[in-house]
Design a protein around this motif. Structure first.
Motif, short mmCIF file in Angstrom:
data_model
loop_
_atom_site.label_atom_id
_atom_site.label_comp_id
_atom_site.label_asym_id
_atom_site.label_seq_id
_atom_site.Cartn_x
_atom_site.Cartn_y
_atom_site.Cartn_z
N UNK B 75 0.84 -1.19 0.00
CA UNK B 75 0.00 0.00 0.00
C UNK B 75 0.88 1.25 0.00
N UNK B 76 0.28 2.35 -0.37
CA UNK B 76 0.99 3.63 -0.32
C UNK B 76 2.03 3.78 -1.42
N UNK B 77 2.67 4.94 -1.43
CA UNK B 77 3.65 5.22 -2.47
C UNK B 77 4.83 4.26 -2.38
N UNK B 79 4.77 1.33 -1.31
CA UNK B 79 4.28 0.05 -1.82
C UNK B 79 4.27 0.01 -3.35
N UNK B 80 3.87 1.12 -3.97
CA UNK B 80 3.89 1.20 -5.44
C UNK B 80 5.31 0.95 -5.94
#
Lengths: 292, 218
Positions: B75-77, B79-80
């Motif tokens: 999740x989140x940036x 995670x990207x």
């Protein structure tokens, strides 16, 4: 029922023409195909009035959230999973995306080619990068299922997958599955974006989604919008994001537009059309487009 | 910074890291924060067992309490970046109602912008280098993202060199001051020099991956 297009038929034993050195080698008639010269290729010629209708796009990523208003309906939502016998399978799944990266890329494609059919294969799972086997399985599935354009805003840096990945990319090229891959700016070797059989995309910092630039020094083929791109964010929201991950879907969208208007184009012709319609490529009668 | 010394549920990403390893990670986030004039910079490493991202070093906002804390890796940036392997930058984060509460809950600070790049080594993403609210933007977005990518690549090498197995087999004694100097000088180096340094780092990375038997069996 229309016959299969030439790139998806079995190979013929003989070419139904006249070789340079002799008599006709086959009695098969020539098939009428729209393979005349293209004339002056401009953006207007290439994608004017096109909306992507009839073109099937596949996104290999973290999945896609089809409930996001910037994405909308998916034709198919698949994921790479471990089968009962322990092998890797591509199976139907919920159109969801916990990470949001795939949904962000999907929103760019949708904004560019709203009528294109969009499908998703989740190959990135549990936040782990470099799952080369999942990438290979997803890519093979997409090629076997005859998608017109496949977007890869990802790569693998594992050298042991290099040969198989290159082979698949070549297979895609000859079956007219256009692979569009985000280039890596890092000083780390990764694939498949540097392959000659894919269209590789890096970022320019302009705001126009339809503007892209031809790059004469490979392996990056084109620069597309990749700075402060409005993309989907989980929860139905939008965020502005920068990165080659979002430049590639712009070219994917443009390819979908071109193929919806000119479905006979094969990957090398499509790349030529992209070249001719790029903003920094001058028209035959002179004058560069850079300043337009 | 505060380093949690408690033994309970230590993140496996942190296992085996001695003081010099932590100092190196800390020095690199300090360089990153300084180079970008940022409010904060941090390094997360992926916990290979759980897939979570663990704060290993923080400089600036959150440095007194974030090290050792963890959040889901998908999740989140960060995670990207960890999943796609691509450097990314997002702006106007604080204006996003969906994002701000989550960020505030996990870090106590709501940034305007987040920039992050992957630490890749032997084809695996070991973690993420992240910069919050960079200041002066002389390089523009693309230049900033590229530079962070360079720092992250170097950090990936450093983490690899510092792994316990590498240290105990006697090969490659790590020269921490040298890596620090490289990190400090690279941003201001003329372009041809920076390109050469980058190529050399890439060659080192390739050599390391070639000699690593684990890379062949993955």
């Amino acid at each position: 029922m229309a016959e299969q297009p030439p790139w998806r038929r079995p190979r013929r034993a003989q070419f139904p023409g006249v070789p340079a050195w002799g008599a006709p080698v086959a009695s098969l008639p020539d098939e009428p195909l729209e393979i005349s010269q293209l004339g002056l290729v401009t953006g207007e010629w290439a994608w004017g009035d096109a909306d992507g209708a009839g073109v099937r796009v596949c996104l290999l990523d973290s999945g896609v959230d089809a409930s996001h208003p910037r994405v909308g309906r998916l034709a198919q939502a698949m994921e790479v999973a471990t089968g009962s016998a322990g092998g890797i399978e591509v199976v139907p799944t919920e159109p969801a995306d916990k990470a949001g990266h795939g949904t962000a890329c999907a929103s760019v494609i949708r904004s560019m080619a709203p009528a294109a059919s969009l499908s998703s294969v989740r190959v990135l799972t549990n936040g782990k990068y470099g799952a080369g086997k999942a990438l290979l399985a997803g890519l093979r599935w997409a090629i076997e299922n005859d998608f017109d354009v496949i977007n890869l805003s990802l790569s693998t840096a594992k050298a042991q997958f290099l040969d198989e990945l290159r082979e698949l990319s070549d297979q895609a090229y000859f079956r007219r599955c256009v692979l569009v891959a985000a280039a890596h700016n890092l000083p780390v070797q990764s694939y498949p974006w540097p392959f000659a059989s894919v269209i590789s995309v890096a970022s320019h910092d302009g705001p126009d989604p339809m503007s892209y630039y031809y790059n004469p020094s490979p392996p990056v083929d084109f620069y597309a919008r990749g700075v402060r791109v409005p993309v989907a964010w989980p929860g139905g929201a939008e965020i502005r994001s920068t990165g080659n991950s979002f430049a590639a879907p712009h070219i994917t969208g443009i390819c979908a537009l071109i193929l919806s208007k000119h479905p006979i184009l094969t990957p090398f012709q499509l790349k030529s059309v992209l070249y001719s319609a790029a903003r920094n490529v001058a028209r035959p009668e002179g004058g560069t487009r850079v300043s337009e | 910074m505060s380093v949690s010394e408690s033994g309970q549920s230590r993140p496996s990403a942190s296992n085996g890291r001695d003081l010099s390893q932590r100092r190196l990670l800390q020095s690199i986030v300090e360089v990153a924060r300084s180079v970008f004039g940022a409010v904060a910079a941090s390094v997360f490493l992926v916990d290979q067992d759980s897939g979570e991202l663990v704060f290993e070093a923080v400089c600036g906002a959150g440095e007194d309490h974030l090290v050792g804390s963890r959040f889901p890796g998908d999740t989140g940036i960060a995670g990207w970046v960890a999943s796609s392997g691509q450097p990314l930058l997002v702006d106007d984060v604080s204006q996003n109602p969906q994002f701000a509460p989550d960020a505030a809950k996990s870090t106590g600070y709501v940034p305007r912008s987040i920039m992050a790049a992957p630490l890749i080594s032997n084809g695996e993403c070991l973690g993420v280098l992240e910069v919050l609210d960079r200041g002066a933007r002389q390089r523009g977005e693309l230049g900033d993202v590229d530079l962070l990518g360079l720092l992250a690549a170097e950090l990936g090498m450093a983490v690899e060199l510092l792994s316990p197995t590498e240290k105990t087999n006697g090969s490659g004694q790590l020269d921490v001051p040298l890596l620090q100097r490289v990190a400090q000088r690279l941003p201001s180096a003329p372009e041809p020099v920076a390109n050469t340094v980058t190529s050399l780092l890439a060659m080192v990375d390739e050599l390391l991956s070639r000699d690593d038997p684990a890379a062949a069996s993955a």
